[in-house]
Enzyme design. Structure first.
Site, mmCIF file in Angstrom:
data_model
loop_
_atom_site.group_PDB
_atom_site.id
_atom_site.type_symbol
_atom_site.label_atom_id
_atom_site.label_comp_id
_atom_site.label_asym_id
_atom_site.label_seq_id
_atom_site.Cartn_x
_atom_site.Cartn_y
_atom_site.Cartn_z
ATOM 1 N NE ARG A 51 -15.478 123.291 -49.770
ATOM 2 C CZ ARG A 51 -15.680 123.514 -48.497
ATOM 3 N NH1 ARG A 51 -16.423 122.674 -47.776
ATOM 4 N NH2 ARG A 51 -15.169 124.564 -47.886
ATOM 5 C CG HIS A 184 7.082 126.675 -58.111
ATOM 6 N ND1 HIS A 184 5.987 127.438 -58.403
ATOM 7 C CD2 HIS A 184 7.643 126.376 -59.310
ATOM 8 C CE1 HIS A 184 5.881 127.583 -59.710
ATOM 9 N NE2 HIS A 184 6.881 126.956 -60.284
ATOM 10 C CE LYS A 188 10.812 127.845 -61.627
ATOM 11 N NZ LYS A 188 10.416 126.910 -62.672
ATOM 12 C CG HIS A 246 6.438 132.657 -59.237
ATOM 13 N ND1 HIS A 246 6.528 131.896 -58.098
ATOM 14 C CD2 HIS A 246 5.411 132.123 -59.945
ATOM 15 C CE1 HIS A 246 5.601 130.951 -58.120
ATOM 16 N NE2 HIS A 246 4.901 131.071 -59.224
ATOM 17 C CE LYS A 337 7.994 127.182 -68.486
ATOM 18 N NZ LYS A 337 7.132 126.968 -67.390
#
Ligand code: BG6
Length: 483
Positions: A51, A184, A188, A246, A337
């Protein structure tokens, strides 16, 4: 997916959400990496669309900053390469929908004239799901659907009803072959390696079933919090952001039956069958959590009940997996993680080692890492050295980096791989509507009557209820993490 010409045909790429979070974090860095690896078309133009207004040159600077911020700092040696890369970038502000598609249509026409011939039009919708319909209608209204492929970010819809509505709108403009619904995780390396592991070897597939597997875990804790993504996250939450998308996709690859071939259609058929056999999630099998301090983040309502953590137990009721519990876990602001898939093997039929150091919850495991040092770990019990017969935990590991290293060919991260596939017109690693429609049905009861959201400390492994959900088993991460 096998041997193919790696140079895509000429393309005009329109990136909606061109100055957004995903463009900065993943898409522009991926295009840069593909460009550096010689995997972009001979001629290409990227039109960033959003925008707000910005000049083409300013968009080049935006790209340079994005690269610096996300580990691709343009070095002194790379200046010429970057100038060449930036010469492909354009930017168009103002909105885009069926009532006013002209700014983008004109920019596409201009780029096509520059290039000559009939380039592919690749539209990438890195925008919230509510904008998918209007943009697709704009593509149709401007006649841009010819030679077009359209990539839709996830989530495709936000529940069963909005999915059906969106699916109708999208199909009124595009054929299924033109639709690229991205998830996505499917790009992997380790997830694709599941197919290689299972179907290229003789040793894994025979034990990949309920006779030998006690349970499966798909675990994706994240240490980051929601950062500046409050507006997206408040309307999405962890269930939609990570689980329906996912983690379900990952599960479908682990659980599918051998496809007739690795072509898109047979593979997607098998994934759909997994979703059809999955049991609908029950409230008592789901734990929702929210990290402490979440409601103090900018853009989050003080009384927000958005879940930043989900743990769930599900089953696949088919011949291969009936009775094997499957545990999923993901959350923000957690201790570490990781992105792992673990198959825990059943205990042997007779226990001779009870008095020899065998832990009550010991299982041998096969764990596949999708993040960090991607690879596969087998962990098992072995005899400790010494005069006594004592057991200890041992492991063997395959690591992409160590085993294939520099000679392993071009390493593509998930977005690079999928962008490249979309440019090539390969839909194998994208998702199909029937599969997604079913995944929304599976979580319907949870979306309608969500479980109570339990608080958890930042840097922890989530609410205690998630430990209870999996008990007497435990959440397993290799390298002796047991949580
Ligand atoms: C995205 C989610 O799709 O995946 C994010 O919206 C999540 O919330 C991310 O952090 C994880 O992706 P990656 O790059 O770590 O595989």
């Amino acid at each position: 997916m096998g041997d193919r010409d790696l140079t895509p045909p000429d393309a005009v790429i329109v990136l909606f959400g061109g100055n957004g979070d995903l463009a900065r974090r993943k898409l522009i860095p991926s295009l840069w990496d593909l460009h550096r690896a010689g995997l972009m078309p001979e001629q290409w133009v990227l039109i960033g669309a959003s925008r707000s207004d910005m000049a083409d040159e300013a968009y080049g600077e935006f790209a340079r900053e994005a690269l610096a911020e996300f580990d691709r700092e343009v070095s002194a040696d790379d200046q010429d390469a970057f100038t060449e890369f930036a010469s492909h970038l354009r930017y168009r502000g103002g909105g885009f929908d069926a009532d006013d598609p002209s700014r983008i249509a004109d920019a596409v026409a201009e780029a096509e004239q520059e290039m000559g011939g009939e380039p592919t039009r690749l539209f990438y919708l890195a925008v919230p799901p509510s904008a998918f319909g209007p943009i697709t209608e704009g593509i149709g209204a401007a006649g841009l659907d010819q030679r077009a492929r359209v990539v839709f970010e996830k989530p495709f819809g936000t529940d069963a009803e909005s999915f059906a509505e969106l699916d109708d709108t999208v199909r009124s403009v595009l054929t299924e072959e033109q639709i690229y619904r991205i998830d996505h995780f499917l790009g992997k390396e380790t997830l694709q390696n599941v197919l290689a592991l299972r179907f290229a070897n003789g040793m894994f597939e025979p034990v990949w079933n309920r006779q030998h597997i006690d349970h499966i875990q798909i675990d994706s804790p994240e240490s980051i919090d929601i950062g500046s993504r409050a507006s997206f996250y408040e309307s999405t939450g962890a269930l939609r952001d990570m689980v329906v998308t996912h983690l379900f996709q990952v599960l479908s690859i682990i659980a599918l039956e051998p496809p007739v071939s690795l072509d898109p259609s047979p593979l997607m058929d098998e994934k759909r069958k997994v979703f059809e056999s999955m049991s609908t999630l029950r409230c008592e099998d789901v734990v929702f959590g929210q990290y402490e301090g979440y409601t103090e983040s900018e853009g989050v309502a003080a009384d927000s009940t958005t879940e930043t953590f989900v743990a769930a137990r599900i089953e696949i009721d088919n011949w291969r997996w009936a009775g094997v519990p499957i545990y999923l876990r993901t959350g923000k602001a957690m201790a570490e993680k990781r992105q792992t898939m673990t198959l825990a093997f059943k205990r042997p039929p007779r226990q001779m080692f009870a008095a020899h150091g065998l832990r009550a919850d010991a299982h041998d495991h096969l764990t596949l890492d999708m993040a960090g040092d991607q690879g596969v770990t087998v962990s098992f019990l072995a005899k400790r050295p010494g005069p006594r017969l004592r057991l200890g935990q041992a492991s063997m590991r395959f690591s992409y980096e160590q085993d294939f290293g520099a000679t392993g060919g071009v390493q593509l991260d998930a977005y690079e791989r999928l962008l490249h596939d979309a440019l090539l017109g390969d839909r194998t690693l994208f998702t199909r509507a029937d599969g997604i429609g079913r995944t929304w049905e599976l979580v319907k009861p949870i979306l309608e009557r969500p479980p109570r959201v339990l608080p958890y400390a930042r840097g922890s492994w989530g609410p205690e209820a998630a430990t209870e959900l999996i008990a007497p088993r435990t959440w397993h991460l290799p390298e002796d993490h047991e949580h």
